[in-house]
Design a protein around this motif. Structure first.
Motif, mmCIF file in Angstrom:
data_model
loop_
_atom_site.group_PDB
_atom_site.id
_atom_site.type_symbol
_atom_site.label_atom_id
_atom_site.label_comp_id
_atom_site.label_asym_id
_atom_site.label_seq_id
_atom_site.Cartn_x
_atom_site.Cartn_y
_atom_site.Cartn_z
ATOM 1 N N ALA A 1 0.842 -1.196 0.000
ATOM 2 C CA ALA A 1 0.000 0.000 0.000
ATOM 3 C C ALA A 1 0.879 1.247 0.000
ATOM 4 O O ALA A 1 1.893 1.304 0.697
ATOM 5 N N ILE A 2 0.460 2.232 -0.803
ATOM 6 C CA ILE A 2 1.199 3.495 -0.876
ATOM 7 C C ILE A 2 0.215 4.658 -0.874
ATOM 8 O O ILE A 2 -0.747 4.674 -1.654
ATOM 9 N N THR A 3 0.459 5.608 0.007
ATOM 10 C CA THR A 3 -0.349 6.825 0.071
ATOM 11 C C THR A 3 0.585 8.027 -0.020
ATOM 12 O O THR A 3 1.625 8.053 0.638
ATOM 13 N N VAL A 4 0.205 9.013 -0.835
ATOM 14 C CA VAL A 4 1.044 10.208 -0.983
ATOM 15 C C VAL A 4 0.287 11.441 -0.522
ATOM 16 O O VAL A 4 -0.944 11.520 -0.646
ATOM 17 N N SER A 5 1.050 12.392 0.008
ATOM 18 C CA SER A 5 0.487 13.680 0.427
ATOM 19 C C SER A 5 1.349 14.788 -0.151
ATOM 20 O O SER A 5 2.569 14.741 -0.047
ATOM 21 N N VAL A 6 0.693 15.784 -0.746
ATOM 22 C CA VAL A 6 1.395 16.943 -1.301
ATOM 23 C C VAL A 6 1.156 18.125 -0.367
ATOM 24 O O VAL A 6 0.006 18.441 -0.030
ATOM 25 N N THR A 7 2.242 18.766 0.060
ATOM 26 C CA THR A 7 2.119 19.928 0.945
ATOM 27 C C THR A 7 2.731 21.156 0.284
ATOM 28 O O THR A 7 3.668 21.049 -0.502
ATOM 29 N N ASP A 8 2.170 22.328 0.618
ATOM 30 C CA ASP A 8 2.690 23.573 0.055
ATOM 31 C C ASP A 8 3.832 24.106 0.907
ATOM 32 O O ASP A 8 4.268 23.454 1.869
ATOM 33 N N ALA A 9 4.311 25.308 0.579
ATOM 34 C CA ALA A 9 5.456 25.885 1.286
ATOM 35 C C ALA A 9 5.168 26.134 2.763
ATOM 36 O O ALA A 9 6.087 26.173 3.588
ATOM 37 N N ALA A 10 3.885 26.281 3.113
ATOM 38 C CA ALA A 10 3.509 26.520 4.514
ATOM 39 C C ALA A 10 3.297 25.225 5.276
ATOM 40 O O ALA A 10 2.994 25.246 6.471
ATOM 41 N N LYS B 1 3.858 7.418 2.280
ATOM 42 C CA LYS B 1 3.737 6.402 3.327
ATOM 43 C C LYS B 1 3.494 5.064 2.638
ATOM 44 O O LYS B 1 2.535 4.917 1.876
ATOM 45 N N ALA B 2 4.373 4.125 2.896
ATOM 46 C CA ALA B 2 4.252 2.806 2.269
ATOM 47 C C ALA B 2 4.362 1.719 3.328
ATOM 48 O O ALA B 2 5.111 1.849 4.298
ATOM 49 N N THR B 3 3.606 0.647 3.129
ATOM 50 C CA THR B 3 3.650 -0.494 4.047
ATOM 51 C C THR B 3 3.756 -1.790 3.250
ATOM 52 O O THR B 3 3.335 -1.870 2.085
ATOM 53 N N ASP B 4 4.315 -2.823 3.883
ATOM 54 C CA ASP B 4 4.411 -4.128 3.231
ATOM 55 C C ASP B 4 3.190 -4.967 3.565
ATOM 56 O O ASP B 4 2.211 -4.486 4.154
ATOM 57 N N SER B 5 3.232 -6.242 3.221
ATOM 58 C CA SER B 5 2.080 -7.126 3.418
ATOM 59 C C SER B 5 1.725 -7.345 4.887
ATOM 60 O O SER B 5 0.598 -7.727 5.215
ATOM 61 N N THR B 6 2.691 -7.064 5.777
ATOM 62 C CA THR B 6 2.421 -7.237 7.213
ATOM 63 C C THR B 6 1.965 -5.933 7.864
ATOM 64 O O THR B 6 1.662 -5.900 9.046
ATOM 65 N N GLY B 7 1.936 -4.881 7.072
ATOM 66 C CA GLY B 7 1.529 -3.583 7.615
ATOM 67 C C GLY B 7 2.682 -2.768 8.162
ATOM 68 O O GLY B 7 2.486 -1.668 8.679
ATOM 69 N N ALA C 1 5.910 -0.369 8.115
ATOM 70 C CA ALA C 1 6.289 0.775 7.288
ATOM 71 C C ALA C 1 7.540 0.463 6.470
ATOM 72 O O ALA C 1 8.423 -0.277 6.917
ATOM 73 N N ILE C 2 7.594 1.028 5.278
ATOM 74 C CA ILE C 2 8.726 0.830 4.372
ATOM 75 C C ILE C 2 9.349 2.191 4.056
ATOM 76 O O ILE C 2 8.638 3.167 3.816
ATOM 77 N N ASP C 3 10.664 2.235 4.048
ATOM 78 C CA ASP C 3 11.344 3.470 3.623
ATOM 79 C C ASP C 3 11.139 3.658 2.117
ATOM 80 O O ASP C 3 11.178 2.690 1.345
ATOM 81 N N VAL C 4 10.944 4.923 1.729
ATOM 82 C CA VAL C 4 10.703 5.222 0.316
ATOM 83 C C VAL C 4 11.595 6.373 -0.120
ATOM 84 O O VAL C 4 11.633 7.422 0.520
ATOM 85 N N GLY C 5 12.308 6.165 -1.217
ATOM 86 C CA GLY C 5 13.104 7.243 -1.782
ATOM 87 C C GLY C 5 12.238 8.068 -2.731
ATOM 88 O O GLY C 5 11.504 7.506 -3.550
#
Length: 219
Positions: free
Chosen positions: A123-132, A170-176, A178-182
């Motif tokens: 599973a992968i979820t992304v969030s985009v944030t502005d300068a603030a 934010k990424a997770t493997d099959s066990t839930g 967390a995975i590091d993401v470049g």
């Protein structure tokens, strides 16, 4: 006699200060005038040793050489910046990838990033944030996604303001777990600019230092 001695000491201090501040316009003729004034105003009962004058001449010479070396180094830096500008101009119109999670939204383009999980993600979820630091866009991606393109459209349908945006993944493997993401920012180079100390590439509404460049490809 004390007054004369004080004048001599003040003159000597002025002489050394002037020599040390050569970058502000003091030249060798001024140095000689100050040295002559110092000799004329020294205490006749306690004259300065000749070696002290020699030492001052040596100090001035060292300062002058340092100024010349600084000038040469600035000239070399200017030439290197010009060469870097000429080389970087070849990137205009090409897609560049940078070692940071910031990309830019321009007047006509959206922002893009590459995504590289340390291992297979479920599973992968992304969030985009502005300068603030405000979240302006969120999305759940296909776990196999390696690139995320955002056209700059906000939740209310408006277009995001031009500028820099940061992607958090934010990424997770099959066990839930967390995975590091470049994450690398991606975009087409619009222009090249230098501030005198380094070269930056303009991508959308962002200027990214050349030091962050990790890949260049056809747009």
């Amino acid at each position: 006699m004390t007054t004369v001695s004080s004048t001599s000491n003040n003159s000597q201090q002025t002489l050394l200060n002037t020599a040390a501040q050569g970058a502000n316009g003091a030249d060798f003729n001024m140095f000689l005038k100050l040295l002559t004034t110092q000799m004329q105003n020294q205490d006749p009962l306690d004259p300065m040793d000749t070696s002290e004058y020699t030492q001052q001449l040596v100090q001035y010479s060292q300062v002058e050489q340092s100024m010349q070396q600084t000038g040469v180094l600035k000239d070399i830096l200017g030439r290197l910046n010009a060469q870097d500008m000429a080389q970087a101009s070849a990137f205009i119109g090409r897609e560049a990838r940078f070692d940071n999670n910031i990309s830019g939204v321009g007047a006509t383009n959206g922002a893009a990033w590459t995504i590289a999980p340390a291992k297979k993600a479920s599973a992968i979820t992304v969030s985009v944030t502005d300068a603030a630091g405000k979240v302006v866009h969120e999305k759940v991606l296909d776990p196999a996604t390696t690139r995320f393109n955002w056209d700059g459209t906000l939740a209310n349908g408006d277009r995001a303001a031009e500028g820099a945006y940061r992607l958090t993944v934010k990424a997770t493997d099959s066990t839930g777990a967390a995975i590091d993401v470049g994450v690398n920012g991606v975009g087409v180079v619009k222009d090249v600019i230098t501030d005198g100390s380094g070269v930056s590439l303009g991508i959308g509404g962002v200027r990214v230092p050349m030091d962050y460049l990790v890949a260049v490809s056809a747009a």
